[in-house]
Write a protein that holds these residues in place. Structure first.
Motif, PDB file in Angstrom:
ATOM      1  N   ALA A   1       0.814  -1.211   0.000  1.00 61.40           N
ATOM      2  CA  ALA A   1       0.000   0.000   0.000  1.00 61.40           C
ATOM      3  C   ALA A   1       0.853   1.270   0.000  1.00 61.40           C
ATOM      4  N   PHE A   2       2.071   1.173   0.511  1.00 58.13           N
ATOM      5  CA  PHE A   2       2.920   2.366   0.604  1.00 58.13           C
ATOM      6  C   PHE A   2       3.911   2.468  -0.548  1.00 58.13           C
TER       7      PHE A   2
ATOM      8  N   HIS B   1      -5.792  -7.929   4.031  1.00 50.64           N
ATOM      9  CA  HIS B   1      -5.641  -7.134   2.822  1.00 50.64           C
ATOM     10  C   HIS B   1      -6.413  -5.826   2.901  1.00 50.64           C
ATOM     11  N   ARG B   2      -7.289  -5.704   3.899  1.00 54.28           N
ATOM     12  CA  ARG B   2      -8.009  -4.441   4.078  1.00 54.28           C
ATOM     13  C   ARG B   2      -7.130  -3.436   4.822  1.00 54.28           C
ATOM     14  N   ASN B   3      -6.414  -3.934   5.820  1.00 57.89           N
ATOM     15  CA  ASN B   3      -5.595  -3.061   6.653  1.00 57.89           C
ATOM     16  C   ASN B   3      -4.180  -2.951   6.115  1.00 57.89           C
ATOM     17  N   THR B   4      -3.551  -1.878   6.510  1.00 56.07           N
ATOM     18  CA  THR B   4      -2.124  -1.762   6.273  1.00 56.07           C
ATOM     19  C   THR B   4      -1.549  -1.089   7.510  1.00 56.07           C
TER      20      THR B   4
ATOM     21  N   LYS C   1      -8.547  12.845   9.391  1.00 56.33           N
ATOM     22  CA  LYS C   1      -9.890  12.388   9.066  1.00 56.33           C
ATOM     23  C   LYS C   1      -9.976  10.882   8.899  1.00 56.33           C
ATOM     24  N   ALA C   2      -8.878  10.184   9.161  1.00 58.50           N
ATOM     25  CA  ALA C   2      -8.860   8.735   8.953  1.00 58.50           C
ATOM     26  C   ALA C   2      -8.919   7.987  10.285  1.00 58.50           C
ATOM     27  N   GLU C   3      -9.728   6.932  10.288  1.00 58.33           N
ATOM     28  CA  GLU C   3      -9.762   6.078  11.489  1.00 58.33           C
ATOM     29  C   GLU C   3      -8.520   5.185  11.494  1.00 58.33           C
ATOM     30  N   ILE C   4      -7.893   5.073  12.654  1.00 57.67           N
ATOM     31  CA  ILE C   4      -6.717   4.210  12.792  1.00 57.67           C
ATOM     32  C   ILE C   4      -6.859   3.358  14.048  1.00 57.67           C
ATOM     33  N   VAL C   5      -6.029   2.334  14.152  1.00 53.68           N
ATOM     34  CA  VAL C   5      -5.819   1.645  15.416  1.00 53.68           C
ATOM     35  C   VAL C   5      -4.408   2.002  15.852  1.00 53.68           C
ATOM     36  N   LEU C   6      -4.304   2.534  17.056  1.00 47.67           N
ATOM     37  CA  LEU C   6      -3.017   2.992  17.571  1.00 47.67           C
ATOM     38  C   LEU C   6      -2.578   2.077  18.708  1.00 47.67           C
TER      39      LEU C   6
ATOM     40  N   PHE D   1      -6.419   4.293   2.702  1.00 47.68           N
ATOM     41  CA  PHE D   1      -6.037   5.512   3.406  1.00 47.68           C
ATOM     42  C   PHE D   1      -4.517   5.646   3.510  1.00 47.68           C
ATOM     43  N   ALA D   2      -3.768   4.678   2.991  1.00 49.94           N
ATOM     44  CA  ALA D   2      -2.309   4.685   3.156  1.00 49.94           C
ATOM     45  C   ALA D   2      -1.666   5.987   2.669  1.00 49.94           C
ATOM     46  N   PRO D   3      -2.022   6.474   1.463  1.00 50.53           N
ATOM     47  CA  PRO D   3      -1.394   7.736   1.021  1.00 50.53           C
ATOM     48  C   PRO D   3      -1.726   8.901   1.954  1.00 50.53           C
ATOM     49  N   TYR D   4      -2.977   8.918   2.434  1.00 51.16           N
ATOM     50  CA  TYR D   4      -3.391  10.002   3.338  1.00 51.16           C
ATOM     51  C   TYR D   4      -2.607   9.931   4.649  1.00 51.16           C
ATOM     52  N   LEU D   5      -2.540   8.730   5.238  1.00 46.34           N
ATOM     53  CA  LEU D   5      -1.878   8.573   6.536  1.00 46.34           C
ATOM     54  C   LEU D   5      -0.400   8.948   6.444  1.00 46.34           C
TER      55      LEU D   5
END
Ligand SMILES: [Zn+2]
Lengths: 186, 108
Positions: A10-11, A108-111, A149-154, A170-174
């Motif tokens: 994704a990155f 594959h949904r998460n990165t 504006k992106a939901e994450i797990v921290l 959301f990878a490019p945004y994050l």
């Protein structure tokens, strides 16, 4: 000719994060990720076969043998393992839990990426509204929250190291958000 | 930033939450309920100037629903409680708030 299927991270192809001695962001690479939902009793059964314990204490991660179980809600955990372990983990859960539950491969949904360095907290707080002082967000604490504006797990893995899980699109945004915030500490 | 206390996660920033409308509104069974009563269930809310019991969801956190009593003028969260718990006595809570305010005014 057989079409070739190529796995693209994704990155990959994104502008590089401006790493300094004070903060850097490194993609985790592919990981196995299972979203498990079930009762605390079911979670205890999963702990036994998964290895890492599924915490019943809110917002705590359990870690063992390269695997991690992140508490997301009272009946919801994110299980993280090495790339390729997803199917084995799903099979182990299916064998261990008899009662109704849900286990979904979201690998594959998460990165994910790991943000580390002395300024990691400051960079995160550019877009994450949580109090990240060690007294409020100690090592081993994890939660869903927001970055911009992106939901994450921290998940705080060490005093100055955070694992950030986001949705793939959301990878490019994050990465862009964190890179922009990190310019202040270049 | 306003902090909202999730019953599970504790005090958290307001942007992690969603307001889900007034609480304690039971859906009537359509059979035997008049059109007016059904319309009232769907569309009529108390909309008070003062305390209101609302459903909230910690959507960007534990994702669970809970109930809260909030003041619609000051945005102060007076109390939070689990879904299924009885509706708090709003008049008593309002009296407590007024007494608290009066005590502060007197101490000034
Ligand atoms: Zn919560």
């Amino acid at each position: 000719m057989t079409p070739e299927i190529k796995r693209v991270g994704a990155f990959e192809g994104l502008p590089a994060f401006p790493a300094t001695s004070r903060v850097k962001a490194v993609p985790t690479g592919p990981l196995a990720r299972i979203l498990f939902r079930g009762s605390p009793a079911a979670a205890a059964s999963v702990s036994a076969v998964f290895g890492a314990p599924l915490s019943t204490v809110p917002m705590r991660a359990g870690e063992a043998g390269g695997r991690a179980a992140l508490w997301l809600g009272p009946d919801e955990w994110l299980l993280i393992g090495r790339d390729g372990e997803g199917e084995a983990i799903l099979a182990a859960i299916a064998g261990a839990v008899a009662e109704p539950h849900s286990a979904v491969d979201v690998g594959h949904r998460n990165t994910g990426l790991v943000l580390s360095g002395a300024r990691a907290v400051d960079v995160l707080n550019a877009g994450c509204p949580l109090d990240l002082h060690p007294s409020a967000f100690p090592i081993g604490m994890c939660t869903r929250t927001l970055l911009g504006k992106a939901e994450i797990v921290l998940w705080r893995q060490a005093a100055d190291r955070f694992h950030i899980e986001g949705w793939r699109s959301f990878a490019p945004y994050l990465l862009g958000f964190l890179a922009e915030a990190a310019r202040e500490y270049a | 930033m306003l902090l909202i206390t999730c019953p599970i996660c504790g005090p958290r920033p307001e942007i992690e939450f969603r307001n889900m409308g007034e609480a304690h509104i039971a859906r009537p069974t359509p059979e035997g309920t008049s059109d007016d009563d059904m319309a009232a269930f769907l569309y009529l809310r108390s909309n008070p100037k003062g305390l209101i019991a609302e459903r909230w969801r910690h959507v960007h956190g534990c994702a669970r629903f809970f109930n809260a009593v909030r003041h619609t003028v000051t945005d102060k969260f007076v109390t939070v409680y689990e879904v299924g718990a009885p509706k708090p006595d709003l008049a008593a809570l309002a009296a407590d708030l007024a007494a608290d305010l009066a005590a502060r005014e007197a101490g000034r």
